[in-house]
Enzyme design. Structure first.
Site, PDB file in Angstrom:
ATOM      1  N   CYS A 111       0.829  -1.196   0.000  1.00 27.05           N
ATOM      2  CA  CYS A 111       0.000   0.000   0.000  1.00 27.05           C
ATOM      3  C   CYS A 111       0.873   1.261   0.000  1.00 27.05           C
ATOM      4  O   CYS A 111       1.480   1.585  -1.006  1.00 27.05           O
ATOM      5  CB  CYS A 111      -0.980  -0.050   1.169  1.00 27.05           C
ATOM      6  SG  CYS A 111      -2.363   1.110   1.027  1.00 27.05           S
ATOM      7  N   HIS A 122      -3.258  -5.896   1.321  1.00 26.03           N
ATOM      8  CA  HIS A 122      -2.487  -6.045   2.554  1.00 26.03           C
ATOM      9  C   HIS A 122      -2.380  -7.506   2.986  1.00 26.03           C
ATOM     10  O   HIS A 122      -3.224  -7.998   3.745  1.00 26.03           O
ATOM     11  CB  HIS A 122      -3.164  -5.264   3.689  1.00 26.03           C
ATOM     12  CG  HIS A 122      -3.046  -3.787   3.575  1.00 26.03           C
ATOM     13  ND1 HIS A 122      -2.119  -3.058   4.294  1.00 26.03           N
ATOM     14  CD2 HIS A 122      -3.736  -2.882   2.833  1.00 26.03           C
ATOM     15  CE1 HIS A 122      -2.245  -1.765   4.008  1.00 26.03           C
ATOM     16  NE2 HIS A 122      -3.214  -1.635   3.116  1.00 26.03           N
ATOM     17  N   GLU A 164      -0.486  -8.730   5.190  1.00 18.22           N
ATOM     18  CA  GLU A 164      -0.288  -8.823   6.639  1.00 18.22           C
ATOM     19  C   GLU A 164      -1.604  -8.804   7.406  1.00 18.22           C
ATOM     20  O   GLU A 164      -1.642  -9.149   8.593  1.00 18.22           O
ATOM     21  CB  GLU A 164       0.633  -7.689   7.119  1.00 18.22           C
ATOM     22  CG  GLU A 164      -0.008  -6.323   7.242  1.00 18.22           C
ATOM     23  CD  GLU A 164      -0.172  -5.594   5.916  1.00 18.22           C
ATOM     24  OE1 GLU A 164      -0.583  -4.412   5.946  1.00 18.22           O
ATOM     25  OE2 GLU A 164       0.104  -6.188   4.853  1.00 18.22           O
TER      26      GLU A 164
END
Length: 225
Positions: free
Chosen positions: A87, A196, A198
Site C-alpha cells: 500500500c 495487505h 499482513e
C-alpha cells in the site's frame, strides 16, 4: 538459520505492527527500523508497511522516499535484497524509482476498505515463490490512492517482461490500469502491492490466512540461498 526481516516505521505508518507479526508468524525475526536511522541493522529483507507516511502531503510516499533509511534500502534493493512495499510502501517504492508506474487517487475518488480477491500472475518473485501461478488469494485492501497507472509503453513492457505480480479479479476496486494489483522489478526481489497480506494471516481475525504465503515466500527464498 535465523532470518532477520526489517519492518520500517515512518511517521504516519499504521500497519508496521501487523507486518512485524506476519514476519514472526512464518518464523523470522522482525527487526523494527526507524525511518530516520540510516542503518538496516543486518537484516536480510525489508518490508515497507502501509499507512499514511507524513500524512500523504505532496503525494503519498513522496516525503518518505527522502527519509535517511531509504537510501540504504535503495542501494540494498539494487544489490538484490528482498524488499516488499504494501500500500503506502508500494507508493514509496514507485517514488523511489525501484518500481515502475505511480499510484494516484482511486477512480471513484473514495477511500476503499474491503476484502478483495487477487490472482497471482508471477509466482517466481522472492515474495511469491511459495504461491502457485494463477492462484487466487482473498486479501483486504484499504486505500484512497490505489489506482496503479503508467503510460502504454511502460504497461506493455512490464506485461511482456512478466513483471505484473498480481491482478484484481471479479472487480477492479480502484481503477488500476489493466487490473494490476502488484508489480515487481526486473530482478524479482522488489515487489509492491496495494492489497495487505499482513491483514490476512489468521482466519480468526481476517478473511483468510492467504497472506501468509507472501511472507513464507521470502523465508523460502532466503533459507535456500
Amino acid at each position: 538459520m535465523s532470518v532477520r526481516v526489517g519492518v520500517v516505521t515512518f511517521p504516519g505508518s499504521l500497519d508496521d505492527g501487523d507486518a512485524a507479526r506476519a514476519v514472526q508468524r512464518v518464523g523470522a525475526e522482525a527487526v523494527r527500523l526507524w525511518h530516520d536511522n540510516p542503518t538496516l541493522s543486518n537484516v536480510q529483507a525489508v518490508v515497507l508497511p502501509g499507512g499514511f507516511s507524513y500524512g500523504d502531503y505532496l503525494r503519498p510516499g513522496a516525503i518518505a522516499r527522502m527519509s535517511p533509511i531509504m537510501e540504504k534500502i535503495i542501494d540494498a534493493a539494487r544489490g538484490g535484497m528482498p524488499v516488499l512495499g504494501v500500500c503506502n510502501g508500494f507508493q514509496i517504492l514507485c517514488e523511489a524509482g525501484l518500481l515502475p508506474g505511480a499510484l494516484i487517487k482511486n477512480a471513484g475518488r473514495k477511500f476503499i476498505c474491503t476484502d478483495q480477491v487477487i490472482q497471482i500472475v508471477n509466482a517466481s518473485t522472492v515474495w511469491t515463490n511459495a504461491i502457485s501461478a494463477d492462484q487466487k488469494l482473498t486479501i483486504p485492501i484499504k486505500n484512497a490512492d490505489g489506482q496503479f497507472v503508467a503510460d502504454r509503453r511502460t504497461l506493455d513492457a512490464i506485461e511482456a517482461e512478466g513483471r505484473v505480480v498480481a491482478r484484481y479479479v471479479r472487480r477492479n476496486p480502484n481503477g488500476s490500469y489493466r487490473d494490476i494489483a502488484g508489480v515487481t522489478n526486473e530482478a524479482g526481489n522488489v515487489v509492491g502491492m496495494m492489497p495487505h497480506p499482513e491483514h490476512a494471516i489468521d482466519r480468526l481475525v481476517g478473511p483468510s490466512d492467504d497472506g501468509l504465503a507472501v511472507f513464507a515466500s521470502v523465508m523460502k527464498a532466503l533459507v535456500n540461498r
